[in-house]
Design a protein around this motif. Structure first.
Motif: not given
Length: 130
Positions: A25-26, A28-37
């Motif tokens: 989960e962590q 996945s969340i970091q991956h989503k944050e990177q995509d958002f950035k």
């Protein structure tokens, strides 16, 4: 002395699977944050590029406007000097030397004032770096 062969209760298979799930989960969340950035950076880049293009158009329009204004000022000044010259020539032709002298003096004063104002403006612009 504690027995090292026994596994503590906290490291049972259920706990390990929960840790692995939490790590998934962590990540996945970091991956989503990177995509958002990355998306945010792309949007910022596009916005900055559009802003610079608009600024470039505005600066071009501003330069054209000031060039037109400067040309109008030169034409007006030239018209005044030409009119004074015609008045002076006409006065000389009609034998009015005193009037012609005053007109020529006025034209020279007008030119001197214009040139001194223009040179002051240029020196002021050079000092401010414009």
């Amino acid at each position: 002395m504690p027995d090292l062969t026994e596994t503590p209760d906290t490291l049972n298979p259920e706990t390990i699977s929960k840790l692995i799930e939490n790590q998934k989960e962590q990540l996945s969340i970091q991956h989503k944050e990177q995509d958002f950035k990355i998306a945010n950076d792309k949007n910022n880049f596009e916005y900055a590029k559009a802003t610079l293009e608009a600024q470039e158009r505005d600066n071009k329009d501003q330069r054209l406007y000031f060039l037109k204004q400067q040309n109008k000022a030169y034409l007006f000044s030239g018209f005044i000097v030409l009119s004074l010259g015609v008045c002076a020539i006409t006065a000389l032709y009609l034998g009015k030397e005193i009037f012609a002298d005053k007109v020529i003096t006025g034209a020279i004063s007008f030119l001197a004032g214009g040139l001194s104002g223009y040179s002051y403006c240029l020196s002021k612009d050079n000092k401010t770096g414009s």
